[in-house]
Structure formats: structure tokens, C-alpha cells
Motif scaffolding. Structure first.
Motif, mmCIF file in Angstrom:
data_model
loop_
_atom_site.group_PDB
_atom_site.id
_atom_site.type_symbol
_atom_site.label_atom_id
_atom_site.label_comp_id
_atom_site.label_asym_id
_atom_site.label_seq_id
_atom_site.Cartn_x
_atom_site.Cartn_y
_atom_site.Cartn_z
ATOM 1 N N ILE A 275 0.672 -1.119 0.154
ATOM 2 C CA ILE A 275 0.161 -0.011 -0.141
ATOM 3 C C ILE A 275 0.923 1.262 0.006
ATOM 4 C CG2 ILE A 275 -1.697 1.405 1.521
ATOM 5 C CD1 ILE A 275 -2.921 -1.296 2.348
ATOM 6 N N SER A 276 1.948 1.316 1.038
ATOM 7 C CA SER A 276 2.951 2.438 0.733
ATOM 8 C C SER A 276 3.736 2.341 -0.726
ATOM 9 C CB SER A 276 4.048 2.185 1.788
ATOM 10 O OG SER A 276 3.471 2.211 2.962
ATOM 11 N N LEU A 277 3.822 1.449 -1.309
ATOM 12 C CA LEU A 277 4.473 1.534 -2.555
ATOM 13 C C LEU A 277 3.459 2.051 -3.513
ATOM 14 C CD1 LEU A 277 6.680 -1.854 -2.831
ATOM 15 C CD2 LEU A 277 7.579 0.591 -2.713
ATOM 16 N N LEU A 278 2.130 1.710 -3.429
ATOM 17 C CA LEU A 278 1.212 2.064 -4.264
ATOM 18 C C LEU A 278 0.889 3.611 -4.119
ATOM 19 C CD1 LEU A 278 -1.111 1.318 -6.392
ATOM 20 C CD2 LEU A 278 -2.756 0.895 -4.446
ATOM 21 N N LYS A 279 0.962 4.087 -2.771
ATOM 22 C CA LYS A 279 0.604 5.551 -2.653
ATOM 23 C C LYS A 279 1.635 6.148 -3.208
ATOM 24 C CE LYS A 279 -0.864 6.244 1.436
ATOM 25 N NZ LYS A 279 -0.779 6.538 2.993
ATOM 26 N N LYS A 280 2.979 5.964 -3.207
ATOM 27 C CA LYS A 280 3.989 6.721 -3.657
ATOM 28 C C LYS A 280 4.025 6.808 -5.305
ATOM 29 C CE LYS A 280 9.209 6.644 -4.087
ATOM 30 N NZ LYS A 280 10.218 6.069 -3.534
ATOM 31 N N ALA A 281 3.690 5.503 -5.758
ATOM 32 C CA ALA A 281 3.531 5.442 -7.298
ATOM 33 C C ALA A 281 2.349 6.187 -7.741
ATOM 34 C CB ALA A 281 3.352 3.983 -7.528
ATOM 35 N N SER A 282 1.348 6.724 -7.191
ATOM 36 C CA SER A 282 0.101 7.240 -7.474
ATOM 37 C C SER A 282 0.456 8.621 -7.489
ATOM 38 C CB SER A 282 -0.823 6.998 -6.503
ATOM 39 O OG SER A 282 -2.143 7.842 -6.843
ATOM 40 N N ASN A 283 1.425 9.036 -6.566
ATOM 41 C CA ASN A 283 1.818 10.435 -6.461
ATOM 42 C C ASN A 283 2.905 10.879 -7.675
ATOM 43 O OD1 ASN A 283 0.276 11.159 -4.223
ATOM 44 N ND2 ASN A 283 1.930 10.611 -3.045
ATOM 45 N N GLU A 284 3.486 9.919 -7.872
ATOM 46 C CA GLU A 284 4.652 10.059 -8.704
ATOM 47 C C GLU A 284 3.957 10.103 -10.362
ATOM 48 O OE1 GLU A 284 7.697 7.297 -8.205
ATOM 49 O OE2 GLU A 284 8.686 7.932 -6.750
ATOM 50 N N ASP A 285 2.949 9.424 -10.554
ATOM 51 C CA ASP A 285 2.369 9.548 -12.023
ATOM 52 C C ASP A 285 1.850 10.895 -12.343
ATOM 53 O OD1 ASP A 285 1.165 8.296 -14.177
ATOM 54 O OD2 ASP A 285 -0.869 8.675 -13.140
#
Length: 349
Positions: A275-285
Motif C-alpha cells: 500500500i505504501s508503494l502504491l501510494k508513492k507510485a500514485s503521486n509520482e504518476d
């Protein structure tokens, strides 16, 4: 049909009418049409003002206004139907012209210049001088309106250039922790630069073009959980049973996972990391990373913005960026990276 002072004749118009807005004890504005399309609508004569109707329903001259409503035009309210012998003194007069709106927008009336003012000699010297002064004031106002119209066109062009366009062309940049925003067209002003190549149509993926995690449905969340290596399918089913959507997924903590029914410590830890990785990837997109000095890149970006404005005639040709002495070497390195070889002249001059 316009009233003209130099003719001496009657004219007719099918849709002519007279009207009264207030006074005469009327409760609301009233419009009186012609009784018959064939009757005279208006009378032109240089010794009087506008005259409406063959029986002179409304007669204007230097001594005042005479009313005989009901002769050529329909009778109005009772208070308005008075005899022709009744004279009214004019205290104030407003003159309007009905124009075609489209034509009016295309071409405004051209008034004579100060050197072309008509010779006024029909009245007393005092009145003639007053009329000439009115002409001069009208000319000054006309020049002012022309200036305002030109200013409006410039402002309209400026706003359309800066404030319109597709929102997908707005690019967010994370420059070593400093967020900057600009238009993709600005980054592509120098066609031979690395920036232009990075953000051209063939190589650049529109920021946020993929569905946002926050918009995921419970089914999409459940499928994502089931696709994680090491997570049993029954755990993914828990997310669907509890109707966890994308926004709720990103907000989940270890305690929240326990409340959902996830019992194994290892599964909770694995889900928390994912979930932490998903949150980071969501912001970086939504943000493009730039690993350079914010000061140096900001100088380049400001220069590109001025270049873009100059290309659409909204500013003068900008001079080379002014950089403080301590940052000059770093600035030149960033310029060499994005503008190699001869293209560096676009920034350095």
C-alpha cells in the motif's frame, strides 16, 4: 429608417411604432403600433425635429413637443390621449439609434477629426460654439473608446494565450523537492533541446493519464490485492466484502487491516508495504522528477516562459538569465545537459 433634417417629405415603415416609458399616470410602459401599414410613419423637415404620423401624432420642434396620439398610430392609455393643442416643454432629451448588433461590432461609427469638424452657422454664435465644443468632446471620446478597444483586444489575446488550452498540457515538475508547474509548450520552445525531446508527443506520457488509484472500485481493489505475490485470494475477497474503494485502500493502516479480518502478521506487513508503494507510485504518476538544482532549473524555466510569450507577441525578446556568481558553474552544467552544443545559445545567448 432614420430621421433626416434635410428632406421635406413623409416616409413609411411597416414596423414603425411610438412608445412611452413613464408619466401620464400610466402603470407600465406602453407601445403604440401603426394603425395601417400604408399610412405615413415619419416626416422629414429641416425646420423641425422628428415628426411621427401623418396627423403628427408626435411633433418635435424648437418650442416643445405636441402630442396627438391616435391619428396614425394606435391610441395609448387614457392619460396619453391628448389633443394637438397641448404643448410640452422639453427638459431633457435622449436620442437612441437602433443598429444591427453584428454590423456594429464589425464597424463602429467614424466621427470627423478635429480638423474636419463641420461648419456650424445655423444658430446663434453662442449655440454654434457650444455645438462645436460638443463635436470636439465627441471626437476625444471616440479616440478614447478606440484606445480602450485596442487595449481590450490585447488583454483578450493575453488571457486566451495564458489561461486557455487543454489542462493535460499543464506539467507538474518536482525539481529536487521543489514543485514547479508550466505548460508543455513552454518546455518545447527550443525544438533541439533535451526538454523538447522529453516532452514531445512521441515520448511523453500524459501525467495522470492512467486511472487514479483513488478512483478504484471495490472490485478493482480486490483484484489488486489478489495479484500481490504471497497474498491468499481469500484476503482479496475481504476487501470486496467490506466494499473498500481506492481512497480507503490508500488510507488503510495495520490496525485497519486487522479490523478487515486480516489475521496473519506477515500478511499485514506485506500489505502495508504494498500500500505504501502504491501510494508513492500514485503521486509520482502526476509529477515529473527533475534531479537538478531548483535555482538553476527555475532560471531556465523562467527564460523559456519569456521566450514563449515573445513567440506570441506578448513580450519583448528576453535577455539571457541573470545568475548569481556562486551558481554560475552549476547553471552552465544544467544548460549543457538540456541544451547541448549549439542549442545552449538559446539560453546563454
Amino acid at each position: 429608417m432614420s430621421w433626416q433634417s434635410y428632406n421635406c417629405k413623409y416616409e413609411t415603415a411597416d414596423k414603425a411604432f411610438v412608445f412611452v416609458l413613464s408619466g401620464f399616470d400610466i402603470s407600465s410602459p406602453c407601445k403604440m403600433k401603426k394603425k395601417d401599414e400604408s399610412v405615413n410613419s415619419i416626416y422629414h423637415y429641416y425646420q423641425v425635429g422628428p415628426v411621427f404620423g401623418a396627423g403628427h401624432d408626435l411633433h418635435v420642434d424648437t418650442s416643445g413637443v405636441f402630442l396627438n396620439i391616435g391619428y396614425s398610430y394606435e391610441k395609448g392609455p387614457a392619460g396619453l390621449s391628448v389633443g394637438g393643442a397641448t404643448r410640452y416643454k422639453i427638459k431633457e432629451m435622449e436620442v437612441y439609434q437602433v443598429v444591427d448588433e453584428c454590423k456594429h461590432r464589425k464597424q463602429r461609427t467614424q466621427y470627423p477629426s478635429k480638423d474636419e469638424l463641420p461648419a456650424i452657422d445655423r444658430f446663434t454664435q453662442e449655440v454654434n460654439e457650444a455645438i462645436v465644443e460638443r463635436w470636439k468632446s465627441l471626437h476625444a471620446l471616440d479616440a478614447e473608446v478606440s484606445s480602450l478597444e485596442e487595449s481590450f483586444k490585447d488583454e483578450e489575446h493575453f488571457i486566451e494565450t495564458l489561461a486557455t488550452g487543454n489542462t493535460k498540457d499543464v506539467v507538474l515538475l518536482n525539481v529536487s523537492g521543489t514543485v514547479m508547474a508550466t505548460k508543455r509548450a513552454t518546455l518545447m520552445v527550443a525544438e533541439d533541446s533535451m526538454l523538447a525531446q522529453q516532452f514531445d508527443d512521441s515520448k511523453w506520457t500524459v501525467q495522470g493519464s492512467f486511472p487514479s488509484v483513488k478512483a478504484w472500485t471495490p472490485t478493482e481493489v480486490s483484484n489488486w490485492v489478489k495479484d500481490i505475490e504471497g497474498i491468499p485470494d481469500e484476503v482479496g475477497s475481504l476487501f470486496l466484502e467490506n466494499e473498500i474503494n481506492g481512497s480507503e485502500l490508500l488510507a488503510l493502516t495495520a490496525d485497519g487491516l486487522k479490523m478487515l479480518g486480516v489475521k496473519r502478521v506477515g500478511t499485514i506487513c506485506l500489505l502495508s508495504d504494498e500500500i505504501s508503494l502504491l501510494k508513492k507510485a500514485s503521486n509520482e504518476d502526476k509529477v515529473t522528477q527533475i534531479e537538478h538544482s531548483p535555482y538553476c532549473f527555475g532560471k531556465i524555466l523562467d527564460h523559456l516562459r519569456l521566450k514563449q510569450l515573445h513567440s506570441v507577441n506578448l513580450s519583448d525578446e528576453p535577455s539571457s538569465p541573470t545568475v548569481c556568481e556562486s551558481q554560475k558553474k552549476s547553471f552552465e552544467k544544467v544548460v549543457d545537459y538540456y541544451f547541448p552544443g549549439e542549442s545552449s545559445k538559446f539560453i546563454l545567448g
